[in-house]
Design a protein around this motif. Structure first.
Motif, PDB file in Angstrom:
ATOM      1  N   LYS A   3       0.853  -1.188   0.000  1.00  0.00           N
ATOM      2  CA  LYS A   3       0.000   0.000   0.000  1.00  0.00           C
ATOM      3  C   LYS A   3       0.892   1.242   0.000  1.00  0.00           C
ATOM      4  O   LYS A   3       1.956   1.251   0.618  1.00  0.00           O
ATOM      5  CB  LYS A   3      -0.893   0.035   1.237  1.00  0.00           C
ATOM      6  CG  LYS A   3      -2.021  -0.971   1.226  1.00  0.00           C
ATOM      7  CD  LYS A   3      -2.939  -0.721   2.413  1.00  0.00           C
ATOM      8  CE  LYS A   3      -3.963  -1.776   2.598  1.00  0.00           C
ATOM      9  NZ  LYS A   3      -4.941  -1.905   1.545  1.00  0.00           N
ATOM     10  N   LYS A   4       0.449   2.252  -0.700  1.00  0.00           N
ATOM     11  CA  LYS A   4       1.124   3.545  -0.708  1.00  0.00           C
ATOM     12  C   LYS A   4       0.077   4.629  -0.501  1.00  0.00           C
ATOM     13  O   LYS A   4      -1.041   4.525  -1.003  1.00  0.00           O
ATOM     14  CB  LYS A   4       1.827   3.803  -2.040  1.00  0.00           C
ATOM     15  CG  LYS A   4       3.049   2.965  -2.251  1.00  0.00           C
ATOM     16  CD  LYS A   4       3.780   3.416  -3.490  1.00  0.00           C
ATOM     17  CE  LYS A   4       4.981   2.531  -3.691  1.00  0.00           C
ATOM     18  NZ  LYS A   4       6.192   3.273  -3.785  1.00  0.00           N
ATOM     19  N   LEU A   5       0.456   5.652   0.226  1.00  0.00           N
ATOM     20  CA  LEU A   5      -0.363   6.841   0.356  1.00  0.00           C
ATOM     21  C   LEU A   5       0.220   7.876  -0.587  1.00  0.00           C
ATOM     22  O   LEU A   5       1.409   8.207  -0.493  1.00  0.00           O
ATOM     23  CB  LEU A   5      -0.342   7.358   1.798  1.00  0.00           C
ATOM     24  CG  LEU A   5      -1.032   8.697   2.041  1.00  0.00           C
ATOM     25  CD1 LEU A   5      -2.520   8.607   1.704  1.00  0.00           C
ATOM     26  CD2 LEU A   5      -0.832   9.138   3.477  1.00  0.00           C
ATOM     27  N   PRO A  27      -6.746   1.854   8.726  1.00  0.00           N
ATOM     28  CA  PRO A  27      -7.323   2.811   7.780  1.00  0.00           C
ATOM     29  C   PRO A  27      -6.752   4.213   8.001  1.00  0.00           C
ATOM     30  O   PRO A  27      -6.349   4.570   9.105  1.00  0.00           O
ATOM     31  CB  PRO A  27      -8.818   2.775   8.094  1.00  0.00           C
ATOM     32  CG  PRO A  27      -8.912   2.338   9.513  1.00  0.00           C
ATOM     33  CD  PRO A  27      -7.722   1.448   9.750  1.00  0.00           C
ATOM     34  N   VAL A  28      -6.729   4.978   6.945  1.00  0.00           N
ATOM     35  CA  VAL A  28      -6.168   6.326   7.011  1.00  0.00           C
ATOM     36  C   VAL A  28      -7.129   7.275   7.709  1.00  0.00           C
ATOM     37  O   VAL A  28      -8.341   7.039   7.756  1.00  0.00           O
ATOM     38  CB  VAL A  28      -5.824   6.858   5.602  1.00  0.00           C
ATOM     39  CG1 VAL A  28      -4.744   6.023   4.959  1.00  0.00           C
ATOM     40  CG2 VAL A  28      -7.047   6.914   4.722  1.00  0.00           C
ATOM     41  N   ASP A  29      -6.584   8.348   8.240  1.00  0.00           N
ATOM     42  CA  ASP A  29      -7.361   9.384   8.916  1.00  0.00           C
ATOM     43  C   ASP A  29      -7.412  10.607   7.988  1.00  0.00           C
ATOM     44  O   ASP A  29      -6.422  11.349   7.885  1.00  0.00           O
ATOM     45  CB  ASP A  29      -6.703   9.731  10.244  1.00  0.00           C
ATOM     46  CG  ASP A  29      -7.420  10.826  11.017  1.00  0.00           C
ATOM     47  OD1 ASP A  29      -8.362  11.437  10.473  1.00  0.00           O
ATOM     48  OD2 ASP A  29      -7.023  11.070  12.170  1.00  0.00           O
ATOM     49  N   PRO A  30      -8.525  10.836   7.293  1.00  0.00           N
ATOM     50  CA  PRO A  30      -8.605  11.947   6.342  1.00  0.00           C
ATOM     51  C   PRO A  30      -8.274  13.313   6.953  1.00  0.00           C
ATOM     52  O   PRO A  30      -7.622  14.135   6.307  1.00  0.00           O
ATOM     53  CB  PRO A  30     -10.050  11.900   5.846  1.00  0.00           C
ATOM     54  CG  PRO A  30     -10.468  10.486   6.047  1.00  0.00           C
ATOM     55  CD  PRO A  30      -9.758  10.037   7.299  1.00  0.00           C
ATOM     56  N   ALA A  31      -8.699  13.552   8.187  1.00  0.00           N
ATOM     57  CA  ALA A  31      -8.416  14.846   8.827  1.00  0.00           C
ATOM     58  C   ALA A  31      -6.920  15.019   9.059  1.00  0.00           C
ATOM     59  O   ALA A  31      -6.377  16.113   8.847  1.00  0.00           O
ATOM     60  CB  ALA A  31      -9.184  14.953  10.140  1.00  0.00           C
ATOM     61  N   ALA A  32      -6.242  13.959   9.484  1.00  0.00           N
ATOM     62  CA  ALA A  32      -4.799  14.030   9.716  1.00  0.00           C
ATOM     63  C   ALA A  32      -4.047  14.226   8.402  1.00  0.00           C
ATOM     64  O   ALA A  32      -3.067  14.989   8.345  1.00  0.00           O
ATOM     65  CB  ALA A  32      -4.314  12.769  10.426  1.00  0.00           C
ATOM     66  N   VAL A  54       1.335  24.813  -3.894  1.00  0.00           N
ATOM     67  CA  VAL A  54       0.451  25.906  -3.510  1.00  0.00           C
ATOM     68  C   VAL A  54      -0.954  25.456  -3.112  1.00  0.00           C
ATOM     69  O   VAL A  54      -1.691  26.225  -2.500  1.00  0.00           O
ATOM     70  CB  VAL A  54       0.348  26.973  -4.626  1.00  0.00           C
ATOM     71  CG1 VAL A  54       1.701  27.644  -4.855  1.00  0.00           C
ATOM     72  CG2 VAL A  54      -0.181  26.375  -5.922  1.00  0.00           C
ATOM     73  N   ALA A  55      -1.350  24.224  -3.457  1.00  0.00           N
ATOM     74  CA  ALA A  55      -2.711  23.782  -3.131  1.00  0.00           C
ATOM     75  C   ALA A  55      -2.767  22.264  -3.026  1.00  0.00           C
ATOM     76  O   ALA A  55      -2.004  21.552  -3.674  1.00  0.00           O
ATOM     77  CB  ALA A  55      -3.696  24.253  -4.202  1.00  0.00           C
ATOM     78  N   LYS A  56      -3.712  21.798  -2.202  1.00  0.00           N
ATOM     79  CA  LYS A  56      -3.999  20.364  -2.110  1.00  0.00           C
ATOM     80  C   LYS A  56      -4.934  20.003  -3.251  1.00  0.00           C
ATOM     81  O   LYS A  56      -5.863  20.746  -3.543  1.00  0.00           O
ATOM     82  CB  LYS A  56      -4.726  20.016  -0.805  1.00  0.00           C
ATOM     83  CG  LYS A  56      -3.969  20.260   0.445  1.00  0.00           C
ATOM     84  CD  LYS A  56      -4.765  19.805   1.659  1.00  0.00           C
ATOM     85  CE  LYS A  56      -5.947  20.713   1.907  1.00  0.00           C
ATOM     86  NZ  LYS A  56      -6.604  20.475   3.194  1.00  0.00           N
ATOM     87  N   LYS A  57      -4.696  18.859  -3.876  1.00  0.00           N
ATOM     88  CA  LYS A  57      -5.618  18.349  -4.888  1.00  0.00           C
ATOM     89  C   LYS A  57      -6.419  17.191  -4.292  1.00  0.00           C
ATOM     90  O   LYS A  57      -7.624  17.274  -4.182  1.00  0.00           O
ATOM     91  CB  LYS A  57      -4.865  17.877  -6.133  1.00  0.00           C
ATOM     92  CG  LYS A  57      -4.115  18.960  -6.862  1.00  0.00           C
ATOM     93  CD  LYS A  57      -5.018  19.803  -7.698  1.00  0.00           C
ATOM     94  CE  LYS A  57      -5.331  19.063  -8.967  1.00  0.00           C
ATOM     95  NZ  LYS A  57      -5.832  19.827 -10.055  1.00  0.00           N
ATOM     96  N   TYR A  58      -5.724  16.116  -3.909  1.00  0.00           N
ATOM     97  CA  TYR A  58      -6.372  14.956  -3.304  1.00  0.00           C
ATOM     98  C   TYR A  58      -5.308  14.033  -2.722  1.00  0.00           C
ATOM     99  O   TYR A  58      -4.108  14.209  -2.963  1.00  0.00           O
ATOM    100  CB  TYR A  58      -7.244  14.196  -4.320  1.00  0.00           C
ATOM    101  CG  TYR A  58      -6.509  13.740  -5.564  1.00  0.00           C
ATOM    102  CD1 TYR A  58      -5.870  12.497  -5.598  1.00  0.00           C
ATOM    103  CD2 TYR A  58      -6.462  14.539  -6.700  1.00  0.00           C
ATOM    104  CE1 TYR A  58      -5.192  12.078  -6.741  1.00  0.00           C
ATOM    105  CE2 TYR A  58      -5.800  14.117  -7.834  1.00  0.00           C
ATOM    106  CZ  TYR A  58      -5.167  12.885  -7.855  1.00  0.00           C
ATOM    107  OH  TYR A  58      -4.510  12.473  -8.977  1.00  0.00           O
ATOM    108  N   ALA A  59      -5.771  13.068  -1.973  1.00  0.00           N
ATOM    109  CA  ALA A  59      -4.907  12.005  -1.452  1.00  0.00           C
ATOM    110  C   ALA A  59      -5.592  10.687  -1.765  1.00  0.00           C
ATOM    111  O   ALA A  59      -6.818  10.619  -1.863  1.00  0.00           O
ATOM    112  CB  ALA A  59      -4.700  12.164   0.045  1.00  0.00           C
ATOM    113  N   ARG A  60      -4.780   9.645  -1.925  1.00  0.00           N
ATOM    114  CA  ARG A  60      -5.363   8.329  -2.198  1.00  0.00           C
ATOM    115  C   ARG A  60      -4.428   7.240  -1.700  1.00  0.00           C
ATOM    116  O   ARG A  60      -3.217   7.437  -1.606  1.00  0.00           O
ATOM    117  CB  ARG A  60      -5.639   8.155  -3.685  1.00  0.00           C
ATOM    118  CG  ARG A  60      -4.384   8.210  -4.551  1.00  0.00           C
ATOM    119  CD  ARG A  60      -4.730   8.162  -6.003  1.00  0.00           C
ATOM    120  NE  ARG A  60      -3.521   8.336  -6.828  1.00  0.00           N
ATOM    121  CZ  ARG A  60      -3.537   8.560  -8.107  1.00  0.00           C
ATOM    122  NH1 ARG A  60      -4.690   8.669  -8.742  1.00  0.00           N
ATOM    123  NH2 ARG A  60      -2.415   8.691  -8.781  1.00  0.00           N
ATOM    124  N   VAL A  61      -5.038   6.106  -1.378  1.00  0.00           N
ATOM    125  CA  VAL A  61      -4.277   4.916  -1.020  1.00  0.00           C
ATOM    126  C   VAL A  61      -4.278   4.017  -2.244  1.00  0.00           C
ATOM    127  O   VAL A  61      -5.331   3.736  -2.815  1.00  0.00           O
ATOM    128  CB  VAL A  61      -4.887   4.185   0.192  1.00  0.00           C
ATOM    129  CG1 VAL A  61      -4.157   2.885   0.462  1.00  0.00           C
ATOM    130  CG2 VAL A  61      -4.859   5.084   1.419  1.00  0.00           C
TER     131      VAL A  61
END
Length: 71
Positions: A3-5, A27-32, A54-61
């Protein structure tokens, strides 16, 4: 199975920049994750060929399964 974040940001040229972390706590903690991404941007912790993040787009596992083929 590995798995990779992946943390995906936008840089100054509006291009995506991905930071990949191996073996995240699951499981990942979206707020963290959101808070960590905000801190990475605020601290200018990383830069890219297109400038600072400059900005967050998204995160995924991402799950990856590798099967070795024996000859």
């Amino acid at each position: 199975m590995t798995k990779k974040l992946e943390l995906v940001f936008e840089n100054e040229l509006t291009k995506n920049v991905t930071i990949s972390l191996d073996n995240p706590v699951y499981p990942v903690d979206p707020a963290a994750i959101s808070a960590a991404m905000d801190e990475i941007i605020a601290q200018d912790a990383f830069t890219s060929s297109g400038g600072n993040l400059v900005a967050k787009k998204y995160a995924r596992v991402v799950d990856r399964t590798v099967e070795t083929i024996e000859f």
